[in-house]
Design a protein around this motif. Structure first.
Motif, PDB file in Angstrom:
ATOM      1  N   LEU A 253      -4.416  52.143  34.285  1.00 54.78           N
ATOM      2  CA  LEU A 253      -5.628  52.045  35.091  1.00 54.78           C
ATOM      3  C   LEU A 253      -6.814  52.665  34.378  1.00 54.78           C
ATOM      4  CD1 LEU A 253      -4.166  53.156  38.558  1.00 54.78           C
ATOM      5  CD2 LEU A 253      -4.211  50.847  37.570  1.00 54.78           C
ATOM      6  N   ASP A 254      -6.590  53.804  33.760  1.00 53.93           N
ATOM      7  CA  ASP A 254      -7.692  54.546  33.153  1.00 53.93           C
ATOM      8  C   ASP A 254      -8.213  53.930  31.869  1.00 53.93           C
ATOM      9  OD1 ASP A 254      -7.502  56.348  35.236  1.00 53.93           O
ATOM     10  OD2 ASP A 254      -6.220  57.749  34.137  1.00 53.93           O
ATOM     11  N   ILE A 255      -7.391  53.165  31.163  1.00 52.87           N
ATOM     12  CA  ILE A 255      -7.830  52.609  29.888  1.00 52.87           C
ATOM     13  C   ILE A 255      -8.621  51.320  30.054  1.00 52.87           C
ATOM     14  CG2 ILE A 255      -5.848  51.127  29.387  1.00 52.87           C
ATOM     15  CD1 ILE A 255      -5.965  52.139  26.496  1.00 52.87           C
ATOM     16  N   CYS A 256      -8.573  50.693  31.209  1.00 52.55           N
ATOM     17  CA  CYS A 256      -9.223  49.387  31.391  1.00 52.55           C
ATOM     18  C   CYS A 256     -10.721  49.472  31.087  1.00 52.55           C
ATOM     19  CB  CYS A 256      -9.017  48.888  32.820  1.00 52.55           C
ATOM     20  SG  CYS A 256      -9.794  47.280  33.121  1.00 52.55           S
ATOM     21  N   PRO A 257     -11.222  48.691  30.141  1.00 47.86           N
ATOM     22  CA  PRO A 257     -12.632  48.781  29.732  1.00 47.86           C
ATOM     23  C   PRO A 257     -13.610  48.363  30.815  1.00 47.86           C
ATOM     24  CG  PRO A 257     -11.314  47.579  28.106  1.00 47.86           C
ATOM     25  CD  PRO A 257     -10.479  47.711  29.342  1.00 47.86           C
TER      26      PRO A 257
END
Length: 383
Positions: free
Chosen positions: A200-204
């Protein structure tokens, strides 16, 4: 080959043997009722408009909601997975701004072509042995493969909504065989995501409104593949050099530590597709595009949509050497290409040099491209 649960029945043994011979890495059995939560989740996804322009999802919603709505006679569903794990770090290319990042699944043959014929072989053996009817599906019909795969114990749907396996991480292609044969179903797999939020956190583009929910309209895979018009302005810089799909949420999954490189030769990455130079991609005409991506799923989006993506990557690259190629494409016959070229040039050129291109603007008749000029000039004025 790994069988999630071995069973003594001869038919099950035949299926596993044939699946192994066909190159599949895992096989499980689902009942038609294996994904009871899927219809409600699909309805919410569609109600929120998160399918974007994929109108076919709404049109087929009734058949997609339940296997028996698609085929009333189905009694068992054979779920099969084929490992396509990369032998390299798929995120390393993101730091090479002069190169294009193509999703791992598209770096060789179209998996539909690889898998469908093999499913037919297995289905044919099942039909011959039992006299049962069979139907095969590979992501081309209204079948909710991921919920069914989770319901059959093949893996579980992670917070990124994709299937995760304890043995193959996030790198499994799925196929299914619907049959009227009665087969004992396997138990569902538990969710092993825990408190992890890596995907979730890496999604650009912040495409996950909440864990286990995806807004396709914000997803780079959707934008670069399914979306047919200009890329919305708010996502262009966030795309970076991703020119077909996005592997960020898949590649960062901790369960990938148990994954291994695909053994199937047709699923291993072609060297020239791991990190192709943007300078070469910008030169592709339609014939060259078709030849370069022969057999690849990239070919399906067509040269114009692909060059739209490449031009966005060029604009994000900071590579002044790409200006001549972008300048030529600013006069391309396709409005979609011209518009993306204008955006790329506005990012790569100095204001005075870009201003000198305004002769092109006065001859532009396409509304979208006129909008690109207006936005680019306004952005330049604010620099």
């Amino acid at each position: 080959m790994t069988a999630v649960r071995s069973r003594p029945e001869r038919l099950r043994a035949l299926i596993e043997m044939e699946a192994c011979a066909a190159g599949f890495d895992v096989v499980t059995i689902a009942s038609p009722e294996a994904a009871p939560m899927a219809p409600g989740r699909l309805a919410h996804f569609l109600k929120e408009g998160r399918h974007g322009t994929m109108a076919w999802m709404e049109e087929t919603a009734m058949r997609r909601a339940h296997p028996r709505a698609l085929w009333p006679d189905v009694r068992s569903i054979i779920m099969l997975g084929m490992n396509y794990g990369p032998g390299h770090d798929p995120l390393a290319v993101l730091a090479r701004r002069d190169r294009g990042a193509i999703s791992v699944y598209a770096q060789n043959r179209d998996y539909h072509d690889v898998i469908k014929g093999r499913l037919k072989q297995i289905a044919g053996k099942v039909a011959a042995r039992t006299g049962a009817q069979v139907k095969v599906f590979v992501d081309t019909a209204p079948v909710m493969e991921k919920p069914l795969a989770a319901g059959s114990g093949l893996g579980w749907q992670g917070k990124h909504t994709n299937l995760v396996s304890r043995e193959f991480g996030s790198w499994l292609f799925l196929g299914s065989i619907f049959t009227t044969a009665e087969l004992a179903a396997d138990r569902p797999e538990k969710d092993h995501c825990g408190s992890c939020r890596a995907c979730l956190d890496i999604c650009p583009t912040e495409a996950f409104p909440a864990p286990y929910q995806l807004d396709a309209r914000r997803c780079i895979s959707y934008l670069t593949i399914e979306h047919k018009g200009p890329i919305p302005q708010e996502f262009r810089e966030r795309m970076g050099n991703r020119i077909y799909g996005c592997d960020d949420c898949l590649a960062v999954c901790p369960w990938n530590k148990f994954a291994r490189e695909a053994s199937e030769a047709k699923l291993k990455a072609r060297e020239e597709l791991k990190a192709p130079p943007l300078s070469e991609l910008l030169e592709l005409d339609d014939a060259a595009f078709r030849a370069f991506f022969s057999g690849s799923p990239v070919k399906r989006i067509g040269r114009d949509r692909f060059l739209r993506n490449v031009l966005i990557a060029a604009g994000n690259s900071g590579e002044k050497s790409l200006v001549p190629a972008c300048r030529r494409l600013a006069e391309d016959p396709a409005p979609l290409v011209r518009g993306a070229a204008i955006w790329a040039l506005s990012r790569l050129m100095e204001p005075h040099a870009f201003e000198a291109l305004r002769d092109l603007q006065q001859y532009e008749t396409d509304t979208d491209v006129q909008g690109e000029w207006k936005h680019a000039l306004g952005w330049m004025a604010g620099r």
